[in-house]
Design an enzyme around this catalytic site. Structure first.
Site, short mmCIF file in Angstrom:
data_model
loop_
_atom_site.label_atom_id
_atom_site.label_comp_id
_atom_site.label_asym_id
_atom_site.label_seq_id
_atom_site.Cartn_x
_atom_site.Cartn_y
_atom_site.Cartn_z
N ASP A 140 51.74 69.27 37.82
CA ASP A 140 52.37 70.52 37.96
C ASP A 140 51.77 71.77 37.98
O ASP A 140 51.16 71.99 36.81
CB ASP A 140 53.68 70.22 36.94
N TYR B 149 60.25 85.26 44.85
CA TYR B 149 59.25 84.79 45.88
C TYR B 149 58.38 86.03 46.49
O TYR B 149 57.13 85.86 46.31
CB TYR B 149 59.93 84.30 47.09
N THR C 208 58.80 73.60 57.70
CA THR C 208 58.28 72.68 56.41
C THR C 208 59.64 72.75 55.63
O THR C 208 60.51 73.41 56.23
CB THR C 208 57.22 73.26 55.49
N1 LIG Z 1 56.64 77.03 55.56
C1 LIG Z 1 56.55 78.59 55.49
O1 LIG Z 1 56.71 79.05 56.55
C2 LIG Z 1 55.57 79.27 54.74
C3 LIG Z 1 55.31 80.67 54.96
C4 LIG Z 1 54.48 81.43 54.18
C5 LIG Z 1 53.90 80.83 53.12
N2 LIG Z 1 54.30 79.47 52.61
C6 LIG Z 1 53.62 79.09 51.55
O2 LIG Z 1 52.99 77.81 51.85
C7 LIG Z 1 52.99 76.91 50.75
C8 LIG Z 1 53.34 75.59 50.96
O3 LIG Z 1 54.63 75.37 51.37
P1 LIG Z 1 55.17 74.64 52.51
O4 LIG Z 1 55.69 75.41 53.79
O5 LIG Z 1 54.06 73.49 53.12
O6 LIG Z 1 56.44 73.93 51.64
P2 LIG Z 1 56.55 72.29 51.50
O7 LIG Z 1 57.99 72.27 50.47
O8 LIG Z 1 56.61 71.60 52.52
O9 LIG Z 1 55.48 72.01 50.37
C9 LIG Z 1 55.05 72.73 49.00
C10 LIG Z 1 54.83 71.53 48.17
O10 LIG Z 1 54.52 72.07 46.89
C11 LIG Z 1 54.76 71.00 46.05
N3 LIG Z 1 55.18 71.74 44.78
C12 LIG Z 1 56.40 72.35 44.42
N4 LIG Z 1 56.13 72.55 43.16
C13 LIG Z 1 55.20 72.15 42.43
C14 LIG Z 1 54.60 72.36 41.21
N5 LIG Z 1 54.97 72.88 40.20
N6 LIG Z 1 53.36 71.44 41.05
C15 LIG Z 1 52.82 70.89 42.23
N7 LIG Z 1 53.29 70.76 43.53
C16 LIG Z 1 54.40 71.40 43.52
C17 LIG Z 1 56.06 70.37 46.47
O11 LIG Z 1 56.35 69.13 46.01
C18 LIG Z 1 55.81 70.38 48.22
O12 LIG Z 1 55.20 68.93 48.37
C19 LIG Z 1 53.77 77.51 49.70
O13 LIG Z 1 53.19 78.06 48.69
C20 LIG Z 1 54.70 78.30 50.59
O14 LIG Z 1 55.25 79.37 49.64
C21 LIG Z 1 55.11 78.85 53.56
#
Ligand SMILES: NC(=O)c1ccc[n+]([C@@H]2O[C@H](COP(=O)([O-])OP(=O)(O)OC[C@H]3O[C@@H](n4cnc5c(N)ncnc54)[C@H](O)[C@@H]3O)[C@@H](O)[C@H]2O)c1
Length: 259
Positions: free
Chosen positions: A60, A153, A188
């Site tokens: 975590d 966020y 995602t």
């Molecule tokens: N998808 C987008 O469009 C987008 C855009 C900008 C930024 N992001 C950022 O990219 C990163 C990855 O997100 P994603 O889009 O792949 O989403 P996602 O939900 O597919 O992946 C996020 C992962 O983080 C894990 N997670 C959540 N809380 C956690 C914790 N406390 N400890 C450990 N793991 C934890 C989840 O289990 C998940 O596997 C994030 O930081 C998100 O804010 C995503």
């Protein structure tokens, strides 16, 4: 031919799905060995699919003890530690600021904001001991664009970008590079819940091919004393710039600007 990360050992958080999973897979294809950390349990599937060059860890990222144990796994499993991708994150509840609950705010802050500090806090001394290292913080276009109903966020991602700049300025001279990537929309778990108008700046992309969709903080001249390139090899970020420009022109942005 050797991969671009041959011999390197990386820790990738949020590696159970989405962008983190794609990072872990790509890093291993480039020759790295990877500790895939996540809270969900899906990191085990990521590691199983990749094979011996990937080790799954339950962590975590908002808990100091988990972060320290996760980083130590890189050394115990693979003998060294070169790269930290602070990538795990959540979108959190959506509500206007006057209705946003304190509990939801604290949760998003601890996972998207405080975790960036914790990762850097414990990775940097390990990197200083070896004289080099690279930290890549996944922030967001929300670090620099205001999305209504996403106070927590946007606040956490904005803070993550500033923390990146501070640490980059502090440690550039000691061989540690700290960069932020600011992804645009990537398909995602996170974008599945988002209002369509938040994705209008660009179509959500497949995480495996989304690297061109990021605006890189260093490249925008935001980090003093930083060498170019998030890891070793800089990439064109034209699409990121296009998304950014498009968000700035979008009705959403104009609505924000009007207040
Ligand atoms: N998808 C987008 O469009 C987008 C855009 C900008 C930024 N992001 C950022 O990219 C990163 C990855 O997100 P994603 O889009 O792949 O989403 P996602 O939900 O597919 O992946 C996020 C992962 O983080 C894990 N997670 C959540 N809380 C956690 C914790 N406390 N400890 C450990 N793991 C934890 C989840 O289990 C998940 O596997 C994030 O930081 C998100 O804010 C995503």
């Amino acid at each position: 031919m050797a991969g671009r990360l041959e011999g390197k050992v990386a820790v990738v958080t949020g590696a159970g799905s989405g962008i983190g999973e794609a990072i872990a897979e790509r890093f291993c294809r480039e020759g790295a060995r990877v500790v895939a950390a996540d809270i969900s349990g899906r990191q085990n599937e990521t590691a199983r699919r990749i094979g011996a060059s990937c080790r799954a860890v339950h962590a975590d990222v908002s808990r100091s003890a988990d972060v320290q144990a996760m980083l130590e796994t890189a050394r115990s499993a693979f003998g060294r530690f070169d790269i930290l991708c602070n990538n795990a994150g959540i979108d959190g509840a959506m509500a206007k600021t006057g209705e946003y609950s304190e509990e939801n705010f604290d949760q998003v802050w601890s996972i998207n904001g405080r975790s960036i500090f914790l990762g850097m806090r414990y990775a940097i001394p390990m990197m200083l001991a070896t004289g080099s290292g690279s930290i890549v913080n996944t922030t967001s276009i929300a670090s620099i664009v205001a999305f209504p109903t996403m106070i927590a966020y946007c606040a956490a991602k904005g803070a993550a970008l500033q923390m990146t700049r501070v640490a980059a300025a502090e440690y550039a001279a000691q061989g540690i590079r700290v960069n932020a990537i600011l992804p645009g929309p990537v398909a995602t778990g996170i974008t599945r819940h988002m209002p369509a108008e938040y994705i209008e700046g660009g179509q959500a992309r497949d995480p495996a091919t989304a690297h061109g969709g990021a605006v890189r903080a260093g490249e925008r001249g935001l980090v003093p004393g930083q060498r170019r390139g998030v890891l070793h090899h800089g990439r064109g970020h034209d699409r990121g710039r296009r998304i950014y420009a498009s968000l700035m022109r979008s009705p959403l942005r104009q609505r924000c600007a009007r207040g």
